[in-house]
Design a protein around this motif. Structure first.
Motif, PDB file in Angstrom:
ATOM      1  N   GLY A   1     -11.469   0.765  -0.443  1.00 38.15           N
ATOM      2  CA  GLY A   1     -11.409   2.174  -0.810  1.00 38.15           C
ATOM      3  C   GLY A   1     -10.077   2.634  -1.353  1.00 38.15           C
ATOM      4  N   ARG A   2      -9.273   1.707  -1.875  1.00 39.44           N
ATOM      5  CA  ARG A   2      -7.991   2.092  -2.468  1.00 39.44           C
ATOM      6  C   ARG A   2      -8.226   2.863  -3.767  1.00 39.44           C
ATOM      7  N   LYS A   3      -7.307   3.794  -4.037  1.00 39.13           N
ATOM      8  CA  LYS A   3      -7.500   4.707  -5.159  1.00 39.13           C
ATOM      9  C   LYS A   3      -7.248   4.054  -6.508  1.00 39.13           C
ATOM     10  N   CYS A   4      -6.093   3.428  -6.679  1.00 36.23           N
ATOM     11  CA  CYS A   4      -5.749   2.824  -7.961  1.00 36.23           C
ATOM     12  C   CYS A   4      -4.697   1.739  -7.739  1.00 36.23           C
ATOM     13  N   ALA A   5      -4.466   0.964  -8.772  1.00 33.17           N
ATOM     14  CA  ALA A   5      -3.485  -0.119  -8.710  1.00 33.17           C
ATOM     15  C   ALA A   5      -2.401   0.126  -9.747  1.00 33.17           C
ATOM     16  N   TRP A   6      -1.152  -0.151  -9.362  1.00 26.83           N
ATOM     17  CA  TRP A   6      -0.002  -0.022 -10.245  1.00 26.83           C
ATOM     18  C   TRP A   6       0.652  -1.382 -10.417  1.00 26.83           C
TER      19      TRP A   6
ATOM     20  N   THR B   1      -1.459   0.938 -14.956  1.00 23.13           N
ATOM     21  CA  THR B   1      -2.242   1.439 -13.837  1.00 23.13           C
ATOM     22  C   THR B   1      -3.727   1.261 -14.113  1.00 23.13           C
ATOM     23  N   LYS B   2      -4.490   1.082 -13.045  1.00 21.54           N
ATOM     24  CA  LYS B   2      -5.934   0.901 -13.144  1.00 21.54           C
ATOM     25  C   LYS B   2      -6.604   1.713 -12.042  1.00 21.54           C
ATOM     26  N   TRP B   3      -7.537   2.570 -12.402  1.00 19.83           N
ATOM     27  CA  TRP B   3      -8.250   3.393 -11.430  1.00 19.83           C
ATOM     28  C   TRP B   3      -9.334   2.563 -10.762  1.00 19.83           C
ATOM     29  N   LEU B   4      -9.414   2.655  -9.422  1.00 15.68           N
ATOM     30  CA  LEU B   4     -10.341   1.828  -8.660  1.00 15.68           C
ATOM     31  C   LEU B   4     -11.448   2.625  -7.973  1.00 15.68           C
ATOM     32  N   ASP B   5     -11.136   3.821  -7.508  1.00 18.75           N
ATOM     33  CA  ASP B   5     -12.080   4.602  -6.706  1.00 18.75           C
ATOM     34  C   ASP B   5     -13.038   5.379  -7.609  1.00 18.75           C
ATOM     35  N   GLN B   6     -14.267   4.908  -7.703  1.00 20.21           N
ATOM     36  CA  GLN B   6     -15.250   5.537  -8.574  1.00 20.21           C
ATOM     37  C   GLN B   6     -15.794   6.847  -8.005  1.00 20.21           C
ATOM     38  N   SER B   7     -15.508   7.130  -6.734  1.00 18.66           N
ATOM     39  CA  SER B   7     -15.975   8.375  -6.121  1.00 18.66           C
ATOM     40  C   SER B   7     -15.091   9.559  -6.471  1.00 18.66           C
TER      41      SER B   7
ATOM     42  N   ILE C   1       0.854  -1.191   0.000  1.00 18.15           N
ATOM     43  CA  ILE C   1       0.000   0.000   0.000  1.00 18.15           C
ATOM     44  C   ILE C   1       0.887   1.237   0.000  1.00 18.15           C
ATOM     45  N   GLN C   2       0.627   2.156  -0.927  1.00 17.89           N
ATOM     46  CA  GLN C   2       1.428   3.364  -1.069  1.00 17.89           C
ATOM     47  C   GLN C   2       0.856   4.510  -0.235  1.00 17.89           C
ATOM     48  N   HIS C   3       1.651   5.560  -0.081  1.00 16.81           N
ATOM     49  CA  HIS C   3       1.234   6.680   0.764  1.00 16.81           C
ATOM     50  C   HIS C   3       0.026   7.429   0.216  1.00 16.81           C
ATOM     51  N   ASP C   4      -0.251   7.329  -1.090  1.00 14.33           N
ATOM     52  CA  ASP C   4      -1.389   8.027  -1.686  1.00 14.33           C
ATOM     53  C   ASP C   4      -2.641   7.149  -1.746  1.00 14.33           C
ATOM     54  N   ASN C   5      -2.645   6.051  -0.972  1.00 12.62           N
ATOM     55  CA  ASN C   5      -3.784   5.133  -0.886  1.00 12.62           C
ATOM     56  C   ASN C   5      -3.952   4.276  -2.135  1.00 12.62           C
ATOM     57  N   SER C   6      -2.926   4.172  -2.938  1.00 11.90           N
ATOM     58  CA  SER C   6      -2.938   3.258  -4.074  1.00 11.90           C
ATOM     59  C   SER C   6      -2.198   1.983  -3.667  1.00 11.90           C
TER      60      SER C   6
END
Length: 305
Positions: free
Chosen positions: A81-86, A119-125, A46-51
């Motif tokens: 609630g993670r933001k994205c995946a790398w 990269t893949k965006w996960l957080d739809q909010s 888990i990264q500091h930016d919630n990804s």
């Protein structure tokens, strides 16, 4: 996740004992070891930016295993609630590229030799947003001034500056601090070991290589050694120019870029104003830590008589 790896190691050792005890052939043992070692468990941090960052060295070689493990991870972290995946996809796993893009919705962020960053965006909010890769290029050069108040100038062997005097310098390497880059470039080009004494100027250009903005830092350096060893591949010549003669030197030279002329003029101005080029005090460096990142803050000394 690491339990699987530890269990595999334990399982492997126990079977080695069993094979030797039973007198089975070494080839059979090798085949079993290969099967176990190729079974990997996809891991992430888990990264500091919630990804999340999927570890490239844990990508399974088996396609079905990779599919199952990736689906589970993406589903779990999305619910968290993670933001994205790398995913740093190494050249050994380019076979998964089509699947990741077309079926899993990954996008190519950037690519360098040996890998493709997906990269893949996960957080739809939140609206999808990625910081671009290589927003700027950085270079660093060294103005070497010895105890005789002489400045070192070099003449490049190739390229558009092959007939012009300039400063040793070059590109900042990945993971390298700016002041470290200028010290390294001077050592590689002319053989001198130096330390930074002051930050002379910063040049910013909006149109650099690869159409990226370009920043160049020019440091005043003090040589710690006297033995010069010119790099025959890069440089054609070098010489020491007394600071008191710098104005005449500038008038006699032509310059490809304004940086060189401006730097020489600024050095001559500082010399006339009594700037201490050889003051025994290096550029002040303040190191602070934020989100596991290291920042270098450069504060010029600017000491006058």
């Amino acid at each position: 996740m690491k339990f699987t790896r530890y269990f595999s190691q334990f399982f492997n050792k126990q079977f080695q004992k069993l094979f030797f005890a039973s007198g089975l052939c070494i080839a059979c043992q090798y085949n079993l070891n290969s099967c176990i070692s190729q079974s990997k468990t996809l891991e992430f941090t888990i990264q500091h930016d919630n990804s999340i960052y999927l570890e490239s060295n844990t990508v399974p070689d088996d396609f079905e295993q990779f599919q199952q493990q990736l689906d589970k991870i993406l589903n779990d972290v999305k619910n968290q609630g993670r933001k994205c995946a790398w995913l740093n996809l190494s050249s050994d796993n380019f076979k998964y590229l089509n699947y990741l893009i077309k079926e899993k919705g990954f996008k190519i962020h950037h690519a360098l030799k040996g890998y493709i960053m997906l990269t893949k965006w996960l957080d739809q909010s939140q609206e999808e947003f990625y910081v671009p890769y290589a927003t700027h290029n950085a270079g660093s050069g060294g103005v070497v001034i010895n105890e005789k108040d002489e400045i070192l100038v070099v003449k490049e062997k190739k390229g558009m500056r092959n007939k012009l005097w300039s400063f040793p310098g070059g590109r900042v390497d990945l993971g390298e601090a700016v002041h470290e880059a200028c010290v390294r470039e001077v050592r590689e080009e002319i053989g001198l070991v130096c330390e930074p004494k002051d930050l002379l100027l910063i040049r910013d250009s909006t149109k650099g290589i690869y159409s990226r903005p370009d920043i160049y830092f020019l440091y005043i350096l003090k040589p710690l050694t006297n033995n010069l060893s010119i790099c025959q591949e890069e440089l054609a010549d070098y010489k020491w120019v007394p600071l008191k003669d710098l104005q005449n030197f500038v008038q006699q030279q032509q310059f490809v870029v304004p940086l060189q002329k401006i730097a020489f003029e600024k050095l001559f101005q500082l010399y006339n104003e009594g700037y201490k080029f050889n003051v025994d005090k290096r550029v002040q460096e303040i190191y602070t830590y934020h989100n596991n990142s290291n920042y270098n803050i450069y504060i010029p000394t600017r000491e006058f008589l």
